[in-house]
Every structure is written in C-alpha cells, then in structure tokens.
Design a protein around this motif. Sequence first.
Motif, short mmCIF file in Angstrom:
data_model
loop_
_atom_site.label_atom_id
_atom_site.label_comp_id
_atom_site.label_asym_id
_atom_site.label_seq_id
_atom_site.Cartn_x
_atom_site.Cartn_y
_atom_site.Cartn_z
N ASN A 167 49.91 -33.27 17.59
CA ASN A 167 48.74 -33.42 18.45
C ASN A 167 48.00 -34.71 18.11
O ASN A 167 47.44 -34.86 17.02
N LEU A 168 47.98 -35.63 19.05
CA LEU A 168 47.39 -36.94 18.82
C LEU A 168 45.86 -36.87 18.76
O LEU A 168 45.24 -37.72 18.10
N VAL A 169 45.26 -35.91 19.44
CA VAL A 169 43.80 -35.77 19.36
C VAL A 169 43.39 -35.38 17.95
O VAL A 169 42.40 -35.90 17.40
N ASP A 170 44.15 -34.49 17.33
CA ASP A 170 43.82 -34.06 15.97
C ASP A 170 43.86 -35.24 14.99
O ASP A 170 43.14 -35.25 13.98
N ARG A 171 44.67 -36.23 15.25
CA ARG A 171 44.76 -37.39 14.37
C ARG A 171 43.48 -38.22 14.35
O ARG A 171 43.14 -38.84 13.34
N ILE A 172 42.76 -38.23 15.49
CA ILE A 172 41.57 -39.08 15.58
C ILE A 172 40.26 -38.30 15.48
O ILE A 172 39.20 -38.89 15.38
N TRP A 173 40.35 -36.96 15.50
CA TRP A 173 39.15 -36.12 15.42
C TRP A 173 38.82 -35.90 13.95
O TRP A 173 39.25 -34.93 13.33
N GLU A 174 38.02 -36.79 13.39
CA GLU A 174 37.79 -36.79 11.95
C GLU A 174 36.98 -35.59 11.46
O GLU A 174 37.19 -35.12 10.35
N ASP A 175 36.03 -35.12 12.25
CA ASP A 175 35.21 -33.99 11.82
C ASP A 175 35.58 -32.70 12.57
O ASP A 175 34.72 -31.86 12.85
N GLN A 176 36.86 -32.55 12.88
CA GLN A 176 37.33 -31.36 13.58
C GLN A 176 36.98 -30.11 12.77
O GLN A 176 37.25 -30.05 11.57
N PRO A 177 36.38 -29.09 13.40
CA PRO A 177 36.01 -27.88 12.67
C PRO A 177 37.24 -27.18 12.09
O PRO A 177 38.36 -27.33 12.58
N ALA A 178 37.00 -26.38 11.06
CA ALA A 178 38.08 -25.60 10.45
C ALA A 178 38.44 -24.42 11.35
O ALA A 178 37.66 -24.02 12.23
N ALA A 179 39.63 -23.88 11.13
CA ALA A 179 40.04 -22.68 11.87
C ALA A 179 39.13 -21.52 11.51
O ALA A 179 38.73 -21.37 10.34
N PRO A 180 38.75 -20.68 12.46
CA PRO A 180 37.86 -19.56 12.17
C PRO A 180 38.53 -18.53 11.27
O PRO A 180 39.73 -18.28 11.38
N MET A 181 37.74 -17.93 10.37
CA MET A 181 38.26 -16.95 9.41
C MET A 181 37.33 -15.76 9.32
O MET A 181 36.96 -15.31 8.24
N ASN A 182 36.93 -15.22 10.46
CA ASN A 182 35.96 -14.13 10.48
C ASN A 182 36.64 -12.77 10.29
O ASN A 182 37.79 -12.58 10.68
N PRO A 183 35.94 -11.81 9.69
CA PRO A 183 36.55 -10.50 9.41
C PRO A 183 36.85 -9.71 10.69
O PRO A 183 36.17 -9.85 11.70
N VAL A 184 37.88 -8.89 10.59
CA VAL A 184 38.32 -8.02 11.68
C VAL A 184 37.87 -6.60 11.37
O VAL A 184 37.88 -6.17 10.22
N THR A 185 37.45 -5.86 12.42
CA THR A 185 37.01 -4.48 12.24
C THR A 185 37.86 -3.54 13.09
O THR A 185 38.49 -3.96 14.06
N ALA A 186 37.85 -2.27 12.73
CA ALA A 186 38.54 -1.25 13.53
C ALA A 186 37.72 -0.92 14.76
O ALA A 186 36.48 -0.88 14.71
N HIS A 187 38.40 -0.69 15.87
CA HIS A 187 37.75 -0.26 17.11
C HIS A 187 37.97 1.24 17.25
O HIS A 187 39.12 1.69 17.42
N PRO A 188 36.92 2.05 17.15
CA PRO A 188 37.09 3.51 17.09
C PRO A 188 37.84 4.08 18.30
O PRO A 188 37.65 3.63 19.44
N GLU A 189 38.65 5.08 18.04
CA GLU A 189 39.42 5.71 19.11
C GLU A 189 38.52 6.37 20.14
O GLU A 189 38.90 6.52 21.31
N ILE A 190 37.31 6.76 19.74
CA ILE A 190 36.38 7.38 20.69
C ILE A 190 36.07 6.42 21.84
O ILE A 190 35.80 6.84 22.97
#
Length: 597
Positions: A149-172
Amino acid sequence: MYQSFDVTARPDQGPPRLAALRGEMQQAGLDGFLIPRADAHQGEYVAARDERLSWLTGFTGSAGFCAVLGQIAGVFIDGRYRTQVKHQVALDAFTPVPWPEVQLHDWLKEQLPDGGKVGFDPWLHAAGQITTLRHRLDGTGISLEPCDNLVDRIWEDQPAAPMNPVTAHPEIYAGESAADKCARLAADLRNADQEAALITLPDSIMWLLNIRGSDIPRNPVAHGFAILHNDARVDLFMAEGKLQHLPEHLGDRVTVHAPERFLEAVAALNGTVAADPDTLPQIVADQLGERLSPTGDPCVLPKARKTKAEIEGSAAAHLRDGAAVVELLAWLDAQDPGTVTEIDVVKQLEELRRRDDRLRDISFDTIAGTGANGAVIHYRVTEETDTLLQDGDLLVLDSGGQYLDGTTDITRTIAIGTPGEDERAAFTRVLQGMIAISRLRWPKGLAGRDIEAIGRMPLWLAGQDFNHGLGHGVGAYLSVHEGPQRLSRVSSVPLQEGMILSNEPGYYREGAFGIRIENLIVAQKAPDLPGADAEREMLIWRTLTFVPIDRRLIDADMLSGEERDWLNAYHDEVTRKIRPLISPAAQAWLEDATATI
C-alpha cells in the motif's frame, strides 16, 4: 460525547499528499494506484487506521474510491456525495467522477490510452472487483498489479490498529446460541460438499459467535477473520488481547489464532471452500485458487432474517429511542428561531439518548443539517460549518442508537418557524412515498428492485427524485447498514420474513433545503384476506419507529383519504406507545403534534 465536531480533513492537505503518492508510484514503476475506502475485512465502515481515502483526498463519505494517475486523480462518488465532495477536496488536484454512471474501466481507458500499470493493495480489493476490472481492461494494455500500500508509506502518523476488548452478546438478545448457528451452517456446508467457509466481514463473525466489539466507531464489531469448518469447528483469527474475557463463551469449538496466520491456514485447507468473491480480499482468493466456491458468506442471509428475540428487542429499543427523539423535538419547538445551532441539536439528542442504560453508542454520526446543509445527504456538522436554525429553514435530523437489544435509525425533517410552500409540497410528496411503502402488501419472492419505485412515484409525478436508495438493511445491535437486503433498483435479493430495512424517501434542492423521512420496518407474513389467492404467499411491513411526522410541513389537500387514514392511525399509535415513556412537557407537545389531520 460519542460524536465530535472536529474537522477531520482539509482540502489544502490533499495536494502535497497527492504529490508524495505520485513520487511513490514513480519509484514503484506504476502509472496509477487505486485507493478504496475499505479495509482487509471488506466491511462498509473502517477504523481510523484505514481511512486512507479521507486522509489523501479530504473526502469523508462512507463510499467511494480514488484512482490516482500521473496527471489526474479521480474521486469516484455516487449520488449521495455529489454536493459534499465539492466542499471537501481540492478541485485543482482532484477531479470528482460521477459513479456508477462512469465506470472505472472506461475512465482508465480514456486516461491511459496507451496502456500502463495500475497498482492496488490486494488486501483492500475484493476478488470479484479485480476479476471484473481485469476482464473489462482486457486488450487495452492496462494491467492491474498487486503491490504494497503506497499510501501507508507516506502516512507518517497513521493510527495504530484498534485493539478494543470483545464481549459476549447474550442469547436472550440473539435468540439462538452460537453453537446452534455454527451447527446449522456447518450442515449446509456438508450438504454442498464444502469443507469450510471463509468469513471476513466483521458483522458476520460477530453474529456467528454471538460476540460484539468496538474496533470501529458506531459499529459494535471487532476486526478478525474466521474459518467455519463443516464439522462446526471455528478457527478465529483475532488478537488474543481482545478476547481475554471470553474463553468460557467461545468454548472448545472455537480455536483462536493470531490474525497473521490467516493466509497460512487458508493455504492448508483441502477440498472446496465457500466464500463471497464480492467481499473476499484478492490476496485470500489467490491463496485458494481453484478451491474457491463462490457461493457467498454463509452468515449473510441468516443474519438478515432476524429471530423473534431480535425483532422484539429492536421493537423495544425503538420505543425507548423514539421517546428520546420526542423529548428532543419538544425541546426544539420551545426554542426561538435563530437561537439554536446544529451542534446544539446534536448534543441535546445525544444527552437524551444517554439516559438509557442499554445505549452503547450512537449508530452513526448524527446528521443535523439546516437550510442548504440539509441538501448535503450525509452532512456532518463541524465547528466550522455549524449553522443557526433560522425562521423558514428545514432541519434534516437523521440519527440512531446502538442499544444492547437493537439498532435504531430515524430521520425527521422539522420546520423551523414558518415553512415555504415549495418545501411543504415536496415534503408531502416524500411523505406519500413513505406511506406507500409502509402500506404495501407484496408477493413473496420479490426483491427491493421490484418495489422501490413505489416510494418514488409521488416525486416522479412532479418531475423530482433523489440520489440515494429508498432503504437499506439494518442489523440487530450490529451495523446500521446491513446487507444483502435493500430497497434499491440494483437489489435482486428477495425480501424475506424477519428482514429489517429502512424506508427513507427524500428530496434535496442544492443550496436551498433537504427533506428526508425515515422509519425502520420489518417484513412479516401478511394476514389472510377474503377473496385473496389461497396459494399466493404475501408479505407486509411492520413499522418499528414511532415518532411524529411534522404536520406543519404537510399539505393535507394533497393527501388521499387512505393516506390520511394511515397517517392518523400512525400518530394514534405513536401517542399510545410513546406517551407513557416521556416527561409531562413532552406529553403536552406530543398531544398537539399527533392531532388528527
């Protein structure tokens, strides 16, 4: 607040970034490079890290792409964004291209008459797109070349990949266990003699495993990939740090791997593998080769056909959400024209929604566009564009919430002071289209393309129309835009019981005003009628949204008797359902707002 009003991209930043990208193209020996608004998971919405199109061009719409060549950079946008793009990109550097009227292959043929190499990131383009584009460029001398990806080469302050927690979705709320879903879909794979299915869409993975995340703002999804085997086992490729609280929920049938091992696991599969070429990244399709069975993502249709628990949860969420919107409308009517801004409205509505302890986010950035801003279909108010609501203006207010039991999406157009006659006539035509769809009874087997014209006919009769679909699918505490069902002239997917869609005709006069009215509706079996064909199955819509429609904007003389009856019955139901949920002041406002026409 969930919503911010920052300016996320500026036109003046585009030209130097474009020059830097062209420098990378030259080094790579490329005559062009394609920048989609997409990530490796091929969902509609992307995290900040993947906002390459916006970062490069300034265009922030939810759909579109850019094709950068040596002398021209085309920003391809559909009818929803024709006005918006003019304000967001540097027009001396980027050229808006009306899409799909102008197809990429035709544009490339015109701009590269002698051929050339056009690069693309194979993670960000679906296999079906690349196959079609290559076929249409055959014989032109233009080749598509996978590359970094050529855009990634020039995007110096590109944000990091998200690493947010995952939760269970209740069967109810889900109405079916993850184990039962996996077993049901695995049986389908065995019946089709398929070894496994590849799942890259985040909302499909969330639905299948009854989990929810927050990697993408406004969408309760987490980034990852999954392989569903025909014995109901699942290989989940997701960062372990997101899943720390879920070992018991996922159980022995789900094995977690690092995302980087996905391609390796795909290469190791034997036999036929199901996937959707329209969402499968090209690089993954290359790994599969002839083992790919283009039968689609097995989760998409079952996810669209909501369970009883999902439908009733959505209905309950809409009542509480409707109460918040009614409180907002009562508050707004108490303010004098010229004293409230668009941002004031957005903040007030979010504050009212936040009183619900089941709210987890808004379902998209609230659209609050007054006057000419209302004609920008996906307008996003910022500190720079914030506008006072003046006498005679119309306010387009399109908003929604992500609740544990359902996803909402509602639009109301509101008169500020005294509306003009042109506005009232156009509003009434839009209302007539919305009512026509709401009242519809149709034979089972029809698709969105077969019925969407019914919602446009009142506008067509006046020589008017709008440049967006009539309706989109909606998830159950998932993405507010959900496929495959749509009310659109390009949708061939049959409408089925349990599918939730929006019903949102509109009208937009650039530089003057906008109008949109939107309810969510769910398809259900039609009751028997005397004299009806006994063997002909029919469907009808059940309305989920209950908020008054602004009577000040309705020209009652334009309505038929049946349209009046529908509107009065709807307003009676709004009063009955919403009145117990709101404050005394809002109750008094509601009484007047729902008076019989």
